[in-house]
Design a protein around this motif. Sequence first.
Motif, PDB file in Angstrom:
ATOM      1  N   GLU A  55      32.908  62.547  22.233  1.00 15.45           N
ATOM      2  CA  GLU A  55      33.005  61.970  20.896  1.00 15.45           C
ATOM      3  C   GLU A  55      33.381  63.037  19.864  1.00 15.45           C
ATOM      4  O   GLU A  55      34.235  62.811  18.997  1.00 15.45           O
ATOM      5  N   GLN A  56      32.756  64.219  19.961  1.00 14.53           N
ATOM      6  CA  GLN A  56      33.088  65.292  19.023  1.00 14.53           C
ATOM      7  C   GLN A  56      34.557  65.690  19.120  1.00 14.53           C
ATOM      8  O   GLN A  56      35.235  65.885  18.111  1.00 14.53           O
ATOM      9  N   ASN A  99      40.680  72.869  16.610  1.00 19.75           N
ATOM     10  CA  ASN A  99      39.336  73.156  17.135  1.00 19.75           C
ATOM     11  C   ASN A  99      39.020  72.284  18.342  1.00 19.75           C
ATOM     12  O   ASN A  99      38.511  72.757  19.364  1.00 19.75           O
ATOM     13  N   SER A 100      39.335  70.992  18.237  1.00 20.11           N
ATOM     14  CA  SER A 100      39.034  70.066  19.334  1.00 20.11           C
ATOM     15  C   SER A 100      39.786  70.453  20.599  1.00 20.11           C
ATOM     16  O   SER A 100      39.230  70.452  21.702  1.00 20.11           O
ATOM     17  N   GLU A 127      36.897  62.642  18.018  1.00 19.20           N
ATOM     18  CA  GLU A 127      36.847  62.389  16.568  1.00 19.20           C
ATOM     19  C   GLU A 127      37.122  63.648  15.742  1.00 19.20           C
ATOM     20  O   GLU A 127      36.989  63.617  14.519  1.00 19.20           O
ATOM     21  N   HIS A 128      37.509  64.737  16.407  1.00 16.81           N
ATOM     22  CA  HIS A 128      37.814  66.007  15.729  1.00 16.81           C
ATOM     23  C   HIS A 128      36.640  66.496  14.876  1.00 16.81           C
ATOM     24  O   HIS A 128      36.804  66.927  13.738  1.00 16.81           O
ATOM     25  N   LYS A 129      35.450  66.429  15.475  1.00 18.45           N
ATOM     26  CA  LYS A 129      34.245  66.877  14.791  1.00 18.45           C
ATOM     27  C   LYS A 129      33.668  68.146  15.424  1.00 18.45           C
ATOM     28  O   LYS A 129      32.534  68.534  15.138  1.00 18.45           O
ATOM     29  N   ALA A 189      40.917  70.971  12.332  1.00 13.50           N
ATOM     30  CA  ALA A 189      39.965  70.171  13.120  1.00 13.50           C
ATOM     31  C   ALA A 189      40.576  69.762  14.458  1.00 13.50           C
ATOM     32  O   ALA A 189      39.919  69.795  15.504  1.00 13.50           O
ATOM     33  N   SER A 190      41.869  69.379  14.434  1.00 10.54           N
ATOM     34  CA  SER A 190      42.561  69.030  15.679  1.00 10.54           C
ATOM     35  C   SER A 190      42.676  70.241  16.598  1.00 10.54           C
ATOM     36  O   SER A 190      42.479  70.147  17.815  1.00 10.54           O
ATOM     37  N   PRO A 240      32.897  72.053  16.155  1.00 10.33           N
ATOM     38  CA  PRO A 240      32.737  73.183  15.218  1.00 10.33           C
ATOM     39  C   PRO A 240      33.946  74.103  15.261  1.00 10.33           C
ATOM     40  O   PRO A 240      34.771  74.042  16.179  1.00 10.33           O
TER      41      PRO A 240
END
Length: 546
Positions: A115-116, A88-89, A119-121, A85-86, A123
């Motif tokens: 925010e995505q 990806n961000s 917050e590591h959200k 996730a990190s 895709p």
Amino acid sequence: MSALENIVTGEIAELENFFPPMATDLVDGLIGQYRAVKAKIESLHSSFHQNELSGVMTYFFSGNVGRHDRIPSLTDVFKLPGAIASLNSEYWSRALDMTDVYDAMPQKRRDEWNEQIREHKAPDFEEATVRATLEDLMTARSRFFAERVDGIFRSLSREHVTNCPEGFSKRMIMYALDSYGSYNSSQCGHLSDLRNVIGKFMGREPVSWGSSGAIVKAGLRNRGQWTTIDGGALRIRVYLKGTAHLEVHPEMAWRLNGVLASIYPNAIPTSFRTKPQKKLKDFVLMDHILPQAVRDSLTDMRQARRRIKPDWPERFEQVPNALEFDRYGGDRNLRSAAVAVLEAIGGSMQKGGYIQFDYDAREIIDEIVCSGRIPDHKSHQFYPTPEKLARIAVEMASEGATDSMNWLEPSAGTGSIADLIPENAFLQCYEINQLHCKILEAKGFKAAGPRAVKCLDFLKLASNYRGGGYDRIVMNPPYSEGRWKAHTEAAAALIAKHGVIVAILPTSAKENLTLTGNWKMEWSRNFYNEFSGTSISVVMLKATKI
């Protein structure tokens, strides 16, 4: 019909012409880098869970994190989903940086993406997803333009009656600071959106989305006073309560409403979308402004420091009236352009790598960063007088001068000559350029008194002058289109009997200048290549009225 005309009339389909296409080879490279890093993360995760590395790694964390800090469980640290996730961000952020999409987004969409990523959200950074998402975003830039205008309108304060519910007007109010009086990046982002929309109308380069923070901070330092932004496109006045009062060039307000009408065709009255008929008096819209990168470089300057000897232990002291650039990074050509701006307002590069002024230049730099303008050579024929020539001119005028005499510098610039005129003399300076006047004020010149400055056109003043005359006039007038002659003749009309004019003039003046009345005219030798930025040769005239 041009793309700009389509925006004004509500047809935004052709706005794609405003934006460059996406470079697919850059995406290929980024995907490759992502896959390589992801493979290393998966390998480390696998190794951790398949052998006894966890027992050894505990010592690394304990020794490096510190015994007073909470050490997370290594099992939690090496969970694969969090690491991916990190990753990806980070790569989504890099992908956006490769294009102009992030700057093209309205602030609302930027907040959502921030925010995505924060917050590591974000895709998964898979090729199909990345290409499809970036392609959609690139295509949506024209739609973003209209969304950006809508976002600007929605960001306006609903508590102030200055803001019209029918659409944009010449005056508007938004919040730029939070309830604690601190810089609000999201609200300042709406100000950047406004500047960029107007920039599109004018065919200018985009400003960086974060650059408006410097403008708001400068406005806060000058709170309650109007500050010109982007060459006259708009003005801002910031208050401690957090509000930013904006005054948009009238040529821009109706265009903004034209874009707004493309979203709400039945909500914006025709009168709000009609070009104003009255001649504009309050605004002077300037075509050419400094590149945003140069302005950002000036924004990042800080108080200069120099090392105090002995060198150990390492100690520093502040250098009065001196500024230095951020030491990290920076393009050499960009730095040279920024230095040229600082030299135009009286700065000089020192061996220590900092720029030295003989006054506090921060307020002047604030104005340049905000307005994007410095006096240009073409419009004002401003070439600062070299110190060597200024000293010779003042020395020539000082011969036979007494303390009670009145002196005049009719085109004072940034004070190259005025600074050298004896402090006990009564000195009046005139200067046509507003920024130069502010520099002179920063140097201690007042609106009235023994060393005064007035911001006005000397030639207009001289044509209506009814004073008693000056005893000494020292000048370096503009040269183009015969202005040197007009300024010298105007000075001759203002000089008292037995008074002296010393003027730095082009060498052709020896054959082309005559003054009405009785004069003793003396000419110096020629001076060659003394002025930076021009190869003009000059001569000095000492004219004494008999």
